[in-house]
Enzyme design. Structure first.
Site, PDB file in Angstrom:
ATOM      1  N   HIS A 149     -47.799 -27.598 -17.835  1.00 53.97           N
ATOM      2  CA  HIS A 149     -47.041 -26.097 -18.571  1.00 53.97           C
ATOM      3  C   HIS A 149     -45.711 -26.626 -19.247  1.00 53.97           C
ATOM      4  CE1 HIS A 149     -44.747 -22.347 -18.628  1.00 53.97           C
ATOM      5  NE2 HIS A 149     -46.045 -21.649 -18.405  1.00 53.97           N
ATOM      6  N   GLU A 202     -50.475 -22.003 -25.196  1.00 59.31           N
ATOM      7  CA  GLU A 202     -49.210 -21.147 -25.068  1.00 59.31           C
ATOM      8  C   GLU A 202     -48.114 -21.691 -25.896  1.00 59.31           C
ATOM      9  OE1 GLU A 202     -48.810 -19.545 -20.776  1.00 59.31           O
ATOM     10  OE2 GLU A 202     -48.305 -21.480 -20.591  1.00 59.31           O
TER      11      GLU A 202
HETATM   12  P1  PGA Z   1     -44.530 -15.372 -19.787  1.00 53.96           P
HETATM   13  O1  PGA Z   1     -45.375 -16.684 -19.313  1.00 53.96           O
HETATM   14  O2  PGA Z   1     -46.134 -14.322 -19.784  1.00 53.96           O
HETATM   15  O3  PGA Z   1     -43.692 -14.764 -19.089  1.00 53.96           O
HETATM   16  O4  PGA Z   1     -44.526 -15.562 -21.408  1.00 53.96           O
HETATM   17  C1  PGA Z   1     -46.467 -17.108 -19.718  1.00 53.96           C
HETATM   18  C2  PGA Z   1     -46.419 -18.453 -18.840  1.00 53.96           C
HETATM   19  O5  PGA Z   1     -45.538 -19.385 -19.102  1.00 53.96           O
HETATM   20  O6  PGA Z   1     -47.330 -18.959 -18.345  1.00 53.96           O
END
Ligand code: PGA
Length: 265
Positions: free
Chosen positions: A104, A180
């Protein structure tokens, strides 16, 4: 209908006590969401709750007899030894987690993780029968200067190499890659479907190219793709139109049960 995975990443938004309270308050809600949301004939969806590490064990016990799965937010790149403050993939398995989020961007930044360390975590999780959810994504600068794909390539290559050198890839485990964009996480900003479509097609093509010539004996891993970054009930309707997406990694919005329920439904 496609089988979807919904991951609630609770990050460090709740303390141990708050996590137990929240899960207890919504126990029945989560259980019915996981069991009755879509008739089995249309495909079964999976919900994974990822509390912070201290709350893992009681949450696993709480949802033990239900369809809710529990995931860890981290594991060590090491197997054993003098690594104060870390937990190995073996413990993630033994405690009862089915999934584990790795790579992450918040963890990469905070713990200065190298790409190789993320790949090591990936391999150890597979070795201990835990489904890895590997996060990849580009910074705003990389996005603006059209370097998204090279950033993703840098993050994906060690993972692919690690899979290729593994003699056994369990074909009953489906690893997930969560795209992401770093600039989307917690900001409310979401890339347009055109960009996301392009990226998801590119990742899917990379996967098939990397594994089409895998030698006999090693099962080709079935990797699925998730989207994460400011997912809400509202934008999930548009996001789910992207063909290659098999689910969502939800941060902030997963702290509001009603909002999370709408995303799943
Ligand atoms: P968010 O986070 O939905 O608050 O943008 C997603 C994540 O970091 O997994």
């Amino acid at each position: 209908m496609k089988k979807m995975l919904f991951v609630a990443n609770w990050k460090m938004y709740m303390s141990f006590g708050e996590t137990i309270k929240f899960a207890t308050r919504h126990f029945d809600d989560f259980v019915s969401l996981a069991s009755g949301m879509i008739p089995p004939a249309e495909g079964e969806n999976t919900i994974v709750l990822c509390p912070s590490s201290m709350a893992l064990y009681p949450i696993i016990k709480m949802f033990n007899e239900t369809k809710i799965k529990i995931g860890a937010q981290r594991c060590s790149p090491h197997i054993y030894g003098a690594f104060t403050g870390q937990d190995p993939a073996r413990s993630v398995n033994e405690i009862g987690c089915s999934h584990c989020i790795i790579g992450h961007s918040e963890a990469r930044r905070e713990f200065r993780l190298s790409e190789e360390q993320v790949a090591q975590k990936f391999v150890h999780l597979l070795d201990y029968d835990v489904t890895p959810i590997v996060c990849i994504g580009e910074t705003k600068e990389e996005f603006d200067s059209q370097k998204t794909l090279s950033a993703l390539e840098r993050q994906l290559s060690p993972i692919f190499e690690a899979i290729k050198t593994k003699t056994i890839v369990h074909d009953y485990i489906t690893p997930y890659i969560a795209y992401e964009p770093i600039w989307s996480i917690g900001t409310g900003e979401v890339a347009g479907n055109q960009h996301l479509d392009m990226v998801f097609c590119w990742i899917a093509e990379k996967i098939s190219k990397n594994f089409e010539n895998r030698p006999a004996g090693g099962a080709v891993p079935q990797i699925k793709l998730l989207y994460g970054g400011s997912v809400t009930a509202k934008n999930s309707k548009t996001l789910k139109k992207i063909d290659k997406i098999s689910g969502f990694l939800v941060g902030g919005a997963s702290l509001d049960f009603q909002e999370f329920e709408k995303i799943v439904k």
